[in-house]
Design an enzyme around this catalytic site. Structure first.
Site, short mmCIF file in Angstrom:
data_model
loop_
_atom_site.label_atom_id
_atom_site.label_comp_id
_atom_site.label_asym_id
_atom_site.label_seq_id
_atom_site.Cartn_x
_atom_site.Cartn_y
_atom_site.Cartn_z
CE LYS A 111 -3.73 -2.58 1.98
NZ LYS A 111 -4.39 -3.17 3.14
CD GLN A 119 -3.41 -4.70 6.24
OE1 GLN A 119 -3.37 -3.72 5.50
NE2 GLN A 119 -3.86 -5.87 5.85
CG ASP A 139 -10.12 -0.78 4.05
OD1 ASP A 139 -9.89 -0.96 2.85
OD2 ASP A 139 -9.37 -1.18 4.96
#
Ligand code: NDP
Length: 280
Positions: free
Chosen positions: A49, A93, A116
């Site tokens: 990322k 994460q 997200d």
């Protein structure tokens, strides 16, 4: 033999387009990633990322925490990122260290920075057809792949195997909005084969290597493989028995090179889109 869906190529097109658009901005989109876990796969995902953010010219901030981190410290870090005008997207994460409560931490993210699309407000918006600030990256990427290959969704029987909050459930919602008839299967589903055999489009997201065998797939079906399992040899494999199923399907995604690159491209696109929404 099936047409192999080239997720890497489509993802690269999305990334190149974002890079061009980012170069024209005065201020750069900022993505913050929180890593509170010492699992090797998570470290690899976070580095990827960061690498993609920097390639596009985004501002990338990785916050790495060790095992001693408390729930309170993570929540404080997220509050600071919520207030930071240089950060447009915040990603936690998953999974987190076992002593941490991921649901509570995700709820602290400002929904407008929830890159997200996991915050309950964005999940609720998605389920109510109310434009979430961001749509979960993997489901978004799968819909893009189907559309790019002109695979019709409306009216199709779609079976998704796997009902997680990050893949199966939001994907079922998105595909239902696209007028598909969706069945969501899981580990307690009885006679999975009889259900997958009915699918015009079969999507598997379980993490169970080679769960989907050739005799579970209807001839001419489109097969999308989300699963990623690392074999002892280090090789990555999907949920689908690719070598056999490719002789039955009309389209199939490989692992690696199918859904995975689309997830990261959609994360970058979400960061860019949140930046635009916050700077309107
Ligand atoms: P979860 O473990 O959260 O969910 C797995 C789902 O699969 C559950 O709903 C589970 O059922 C179901 N399942 C497991 N075994 C079986 C089985 N034998 N038969 C039917 N259903 C089964 O996983 P995630 O959704 O987070 O991830 C799934 C896979 O996708 C993993 O391999 C992950 O690495 C990969 N992944 C890939 C991404 C990409 O970009 N390519 C992005 C995200 C994930 P139940 O609910 O009953 O337990």
């Amino acid at each position: 033999m099936a047409i192999i869906i080239n997720g890497k190529k489509i993802a690269n097109e999305i990334l190149e387009n974002l890079k061009e658009k980012t170069a024209k901005l005065d201020k750069k989109p900022g993505l913050a990633v929180i890593l509170a876990n010492d699992n090797d796969s998570s470290k690899v995902y976070v580095s990827s990322k960061e690498k993609h953010s920097l390639y596009l010219g985004f501002k990338s901030c990785i916050y790495r925490f060790d095992k001693k981190v408390t729930q309170g410290e993570l929540i404080k870090a997220i509050h600071e990122l919520n207030e930071n005008p240089n950060i447009n997207g915040i990603l936690v994460q998953l999974p987190l260290f076992e002593h941490l409560n991921a649901n509570e931490i995700i709820e602290v993210i400002n929904p407008k920075k929830d890159v997200d699309g996991f915050h309950p407000i964005n999940v609720g918006k998605l389920n109510s057809n109310l434009n979430p600030w961001a749509v979960c990256c993997t489901p978004k990427g799968i819909i893009k792949l189907l559309k790019k290959y002109n695979i019709k969704i409306a009216g199709k029987n779609i079976v998704i195997v796997g009902r997680s909050n990050i893949v199966g459930k939001p994907l079922a919602t998105l595909l239902t909005s696209e007028d598909a008839t969706v069945t969501l299967a899981h580990s307690k589903t009885k006679n999975l084969k009889s259900i997958t055999k009915e699918a015009d489009i079969l999507i598997s997201a379980t993490g169970h290597a080679k769960l989907i065998k050739a005799n579970m797939v209807k001839k001419g079906a489109v097969v999308i493989d989300v699963g990623i399992t690392k074999q002892p040899s280090g090789k990555l494999v999907g949920d689908v028995d690719f070598e056999k199923v490719k002789n039955i399907a009309s389209y199939i995604t490989p692992v690696p090179g199918g859904v995975g690159p689309m997830t990261i491209a959609c994360l970058m696109e979400n960061t860019y889109e949140l930046y635009l929404k916050q700077n309107q």
